[in-house]
Design an enzyme around this catalytic site. Structure first.
Site, PDB file in Angstrom:
ATOM      1  N   ASP A   1      -3.647  -9.225 -12.926  1.00  0.00           N
ATOM      2  CA  ASP A   1      -3.387  -9.328 -11.492  1.00  0.00           C
ATOM      3  C   ASP A   1      -4.624  -9.860 -10.768  1.00  0.00           C
ATOM      4  O   ASP A   1      -5.753  -9.680 -11.228  1.00  0.00           O
ATOM      5  CB  ASP A   1      -3.010  -7.928 -10.972  1.00  0.00           C
ATOM      6  N   GLY A   2      -4.371 -10.499  -9.633  1.00  0.00           N
ATOM      7  CA  GLY A   2      -5.473 -10.951  -8.778  1.00  0.00           C
ATOM      8  C   GLY A   2      -5.733 -12.448  -8.841  1.00  0.00           C
ATOM      9  O   GLY A   2      -6.719 -12.917  -8.266  1.00  0.00           O
ATOM     10  N   ASN A   3      -4.836 -13.200  -9.476  1.00  0.00           N
ATOM     11  CA  ASN A   3      -5.037 -14.662  -9.539  1.00  0.00           C
ATOM     12  C   ASN A   3      -5.095 -15.264  -8.134  1.00  0.00           C
ATOM     13  O   ASN A   3      -5.944 -16.113  -7.836  1.00  0.00           O
ATOM     14  CB  ASN A   3      -3.879 -15.339 -10.275  1.00  0.00           C
TER      15      ASN A   3
ATOM     16  N   ARG B   1      -3.368 -20.623  -4.187  1.00  0.00           N
ATOM     17  CA  ARG B   1      -3.095 -19.554  -5.158  1.00  0.00           C
ATOM     18  C   ARG B   1      -2.849 -20.112  -6.566  1.00  0.00           C
ATOM     19  O   ARG B   1      -3.217 -19.502  -7.564  1.00  0.00           O
ATOM     20  CB  ARG B   1      -1.868 -18.752  -4.706  1.00  0.00           C
TER      21      ARG B   1
ATOM     22  N   HIS C   1      -3.727 -19.221 -10.691  1.00  0.00           N
ATOM     23  CA  HIS C   1      -2.785 -19.101 -11.821  1.00  0.00           C
ATOM     24  C   HIS C   1      -3.221 -19.983 -12.990  1.00  0.00           C
ATOM     25  O   HIS C   1      -3.067 -19.641 -14.151  1.00  0.00           O
ATOM     26  CB  HIS C   1      -1.367 -19.473 -11.378  1.00  0.00           C
TER      27      HIS C   1
ATOM     28  N   SER D   1       7.049 -11.062 -13.337  1.00  0.00           N
ATOM     29  CA  SER D   1       7.938  -9.899 -13.285  1.00  0.00           C
ATOM     30  C   SER D   1       9.313 -10.288 -12.742  1.00  0.00           C
ATOM     31  O   SER D   1       9.471 -11.349 -12.117  1.00  0.00           O
ATOM     32  CB  SER D   1       7.323  -8.807 -12.402  1.00  0.00           C
ATOM     33  N   THR D   2      10.283  -9.388 -12.929  1.00  0.00           N
ATOM     34  CA  THR D   2      11.624  -9.643 -12.376  1.00  0.00           C
ATOM     35  C   THR D   2      11.573  -9.678 -10.847  1.00  0.00           C
ATOM     36  O   THR D   2      12.490 -10.179 -10.212  1.00  0.00           O
ATOM     37  CB  THR D   2      12.620  -8.551 -12.839  1.00  0.00           C
ATOM     38  N   GLU D   3      10.498  -9.141 -10.268  1.00  0.00           N
ATOM     39  CA  GLU D   3      10.344  -9.147  -8.800  1.00  0.00           C
ATOM     40  C   GLU D   3       9.596 -10.384  -8.295  1.00  0.00           C
ATOM     41  O   GLU D   3       9.627 -10.687  -7.101  1.00  0.00           O
ATOM     42  CB  GLU D   3       9.583  -7.897  -8.331  1.00  0.00           C
TER      43      GLU D   3
ATOM     44  N   TRP E   1      10.250 -13.378  -8.484  1.00  0.00           N
ATOM     45  CA  TRP E   1      11.118 -14.437  -7.934  1.00  0.00           C
ATOM     46  C   TRP E   1      11.121 -14.415  -6.412  1.00  0.00           C
ATOM     47  O   TRP E   1      11.523 -15.388  -5.773  1.00  0.00           O
ATOM     48  CB  TRP E   1      12.560 -14.258  -8.435  1.00  0.00           C
TER      49      TRP E   1
ATOM     50  N   LEU F   1      -3.083 -11.490 -34.686  1.00  0.00           N
ATOM     51  CA  LEU F   1      -2.721 -10.834 -33.422  1.00  0.00           C
ATOM     52  C   LEU F   1      -1.292 -11.189 -32.997  1.00  0.00           C
ATOM     53  O   LEU F   1      -0.897 -12.358 -33.049  1.00  0.00           O
ATOM     54  CB  LEU F   1      -3.690 -11.304 -32.325  1.00  0.00           C
TER      55      LEU F   1
ATOM     56  N   ARG G   1      -5.184  -2.811 -15.997  1.00  0.00           N
ATOM     57  CA  ARG G   1      -4.739  -3.580 -14.822  1.00  0.00           C
ATOM     58  C   ARG G   1      -5.958  -4.060 -14.063  1.00  0.00           C
ATOM     59  O   ARG G   1      -6.827  -3.267 -13.701  1.00  0.00           O
ATOM     60  CB  ARG G   1      -3.835  -2.774 -13.895  1.00  0.00           C
TER      61      ARG G   1
HETATM   62  C1  IPE Z   1       2.619  -7.517 -11.348  1.00  0.00           C
HETATM   63  O1  IPE Z   1       1.783  -8.037 -10.380  1.00  0.00           O
HETATM   64  C2  IPE Z   1       3.324  -8.617 -12.076  1.00  0.00           C
HETATM   65  C3  IPE Z   1       2.475  -9.452 -12.932  1.00  0.00           C
HETATM   66  C4  IPE Z   1       1.213  -9.283 -13.154  1.00  0.00           C
HETATM   67  C5  IPE Z   1       3.151 -10.547 -13.588  1.00  0.00           C
HETATM   68  P1  IPE Z   1       2.269  -8.207  -8.863  1.00  0.00           P
HETATM   69  O2  IPE Z   1       1.138  -8.812  -8.132  1.00  0.00           O
HETATM   70  O3  IPE Z   1       3.576  -8.912  -8.836  1.00  0.00           O
HETATM   71  O4  IPE Z   1       2.520  -6.691  -8.457  1.00  0.00           O
HETATM   72  P2  IPE Z   1       2.551  -6.001  -7.030  1.00  0.00           P
HETATM   73  O5  IPE Z   1       3.527  -6.760  -6.198  1.00  0.00           O
HETATM   74  O6  IPE Z   1       1.175  -6.066  -6.473  1.00  0.00           O
HETATM   75  O7  IPE Z   1       2.977  -4.600  -7.329  1.00  0.00           O
HETATM   76  C1  IPE Z   2      -1.003 -12.131 -11.011  1.00  0.00           C
HETATM   77  O1  IPE Z   2      -1.721 -12.572  -9.905  1.00  0.00           O
HETATM   78  C2  IPE Z   2      -0.116 -13.192 -11.614  1.00  0.00           C
HETATM   79  C3  IPE Z   2       1.294 -13.048 -11.272  1.00  0.00           C
HETATM   80  C4  IPE Z   2       1.865 -12.020 -10.711  1.00  0.00           C
HETATM   81  C5  IPE Z   2       2.169 -14.179 -11.594  1.00  0.00           C
HETATM   82  P1  IPE Z   2      -1.093 -12.533  -8.449  1.00  0.00           P
HETATM   83  O2  IPE Z   2      -0.374 -13.818  -8.219  1.00  0.00           O
HETATM   84  O3  IPE Z   2      -0.278 -11.322  -8.257  1.00  0.00           O
HETATM   85  O4  IPE Z   2      -2.386 -12.497  -7.552  1.00  0.00           O
HETATM   86  P2  IPE Z   2      -2.630 -11.577  -6.287  1.00  0.00           P
HETATM   87  O5  IPE Z   2      -2.318 -10.180  -6.696  1.00  0.00           O
HETATM   88  O6  IPE Z   2      -1.700 -12.056  -5.219  1.00  0.00           O
HETATM   89  O7  IPE Z   2      -4.062 -11.787  -5.937  1.00  0.00           O
HETATM   90 MG    MG Z   3      -0.635  -9.449  -7.608  1.00  0.00          MG
END
Ligand code: IPE
Ligand code: IPE
Ligand code: MG
Length: 244
Positions: free
Chosen positions: A20-22, A33, A37, A65-67, A69, A131, A188
């Site tokens: 997370d955090g890209n 953004r 990625h 994630s499924t969310e 989208w 792996l 995470r």
């Molecule tokens: C979780 O990260 C999904 C992935 C890393 C692919 P999100 O950035 O989507 O999660 P929330 O919305 O902060 O919970």
């Molecule tokens: C995680 O990074 C990658 C995906 C969920 C696809 P984010 O895109 O959630 O990056 P932040 O959390 O918005 O910084």
């Molecule tokens: Mg995120």
């Protein structure tokens, strides 16, 4: 502790990562953004390579994630198309490595080129013995459970499964991750302290590690830090440790 000391104490067999955090990483650099990625995708390759070198057996990463989208269509579009190019660029080095690639998640909503590229990698690396790198794409734990319940219902009806045979292991065997052992260490990145619908059952007895580092900055040293932290945990699995 230095790298060799940490490795010699034993690394977790199965590490799952919520990368997370890209987006925030890119924003901090005044970049779109999608730039985050891109860097994040390359980092999966680098961290998997290092994990494999130090003896991790399974690495399972949350890619979409499924969310996810729900995000703006240009971002979703980037995430559903760009990885095809990355994979094609590194395909031969993946095929020549010992890493086995798998994907878990819904396959019915992915654009064909992405699905075909991933399935091709799965096929090409099926006999690899290093792996196991599992990519969770259009993955959600609740969707996985829904799918497991429907499949079990189906098999109970057609007689392939008997109610009296259903135990905890049976349920595990209906998950998308049926071929993977339970997770030992969940990492995470980016400072969020939640699971976001990731591997909820597989994490039953995992050790959880949260770091503020954004995924594109998560490097070998950060992985070692997480492993060292894991090594200092006392895993009891509901029992009691001898001499404690
Ligand atoms: C979780 O990260 C999904 C992935 C890393 C692919 P999100 O950035 O989507 O999660 P929330 O919305 O902060 O919970
Ligand atoms: C995680 O990074 C990658 C995906 C969920 C696809 P984010 O895109 O959630 O990056 P932040 O959390 O918005 O910084
Ligand atoms: Mg995120």
């Amino acid at each position: 502790m230095n790298e060799n000391e940490i490795i010699s104490r034993g690394v977790p067999s199965h590490i799952a990562i919520i990368l997370d955090g890209n987006g925030r990483w890119a924003k901090k650099r005044l970049m779109p953004r999608t730039f985050g990625h891109r860097k994040g995708a390359f980092n999966i390759r680098d961290i998997a390579h290092y994990a494999s070198q130090i003896g991790v057996k399974y690495m399972t990463v949350y890619c979409f994630s499924t969310e996810n989208w729900k995000r703006p269509s240009d971002e979703v579009n980037y995430l559903m198309t760009k990885p095809v190019r990355y994979i094609e660029r590194y395909k031969s080095s993946i095929i020549n490595s010992t890493t086995k690639i798998k994907m878990v998640g819904r396959r019915d909503r992915l654009p064909r080129p992405l699905l075909e590229t991933i399935e091709d990698l799965e096929k090409e690396t099926a006999n690899h013995t290093g792996l196991v790198l599992t990519l969770c794409v259009d993955y959600g734990s609740l969707d996985e459970v829904k799918n497991a319940v429907l499949e079990m219902h189906h098999d109970l009806n057609n007689g392939r499964l008997k109610e009296s045979d259903v135990d905890e292991k049976t349920i595990y065997n209906y998950l998308y991750t049926r071929d993977l052992p339970p997770v030992d260490l969940l990492i995470r990145t980016s400072g969020e302290i939640r699971l976001s619908n990731y591997l909820l059952l597989q994490l039953a007895y995992a050790e959880l590690y949260f770091t503020d580092v954004y995924w594109p900055d998560f490097n070998e040293e950060e992985l070692l830090k997480a492993i060292e932290n894991y090594q200092n945990r006392n895993r009891r699995f509901g029992g009691l440790k001898e001499n404690k």
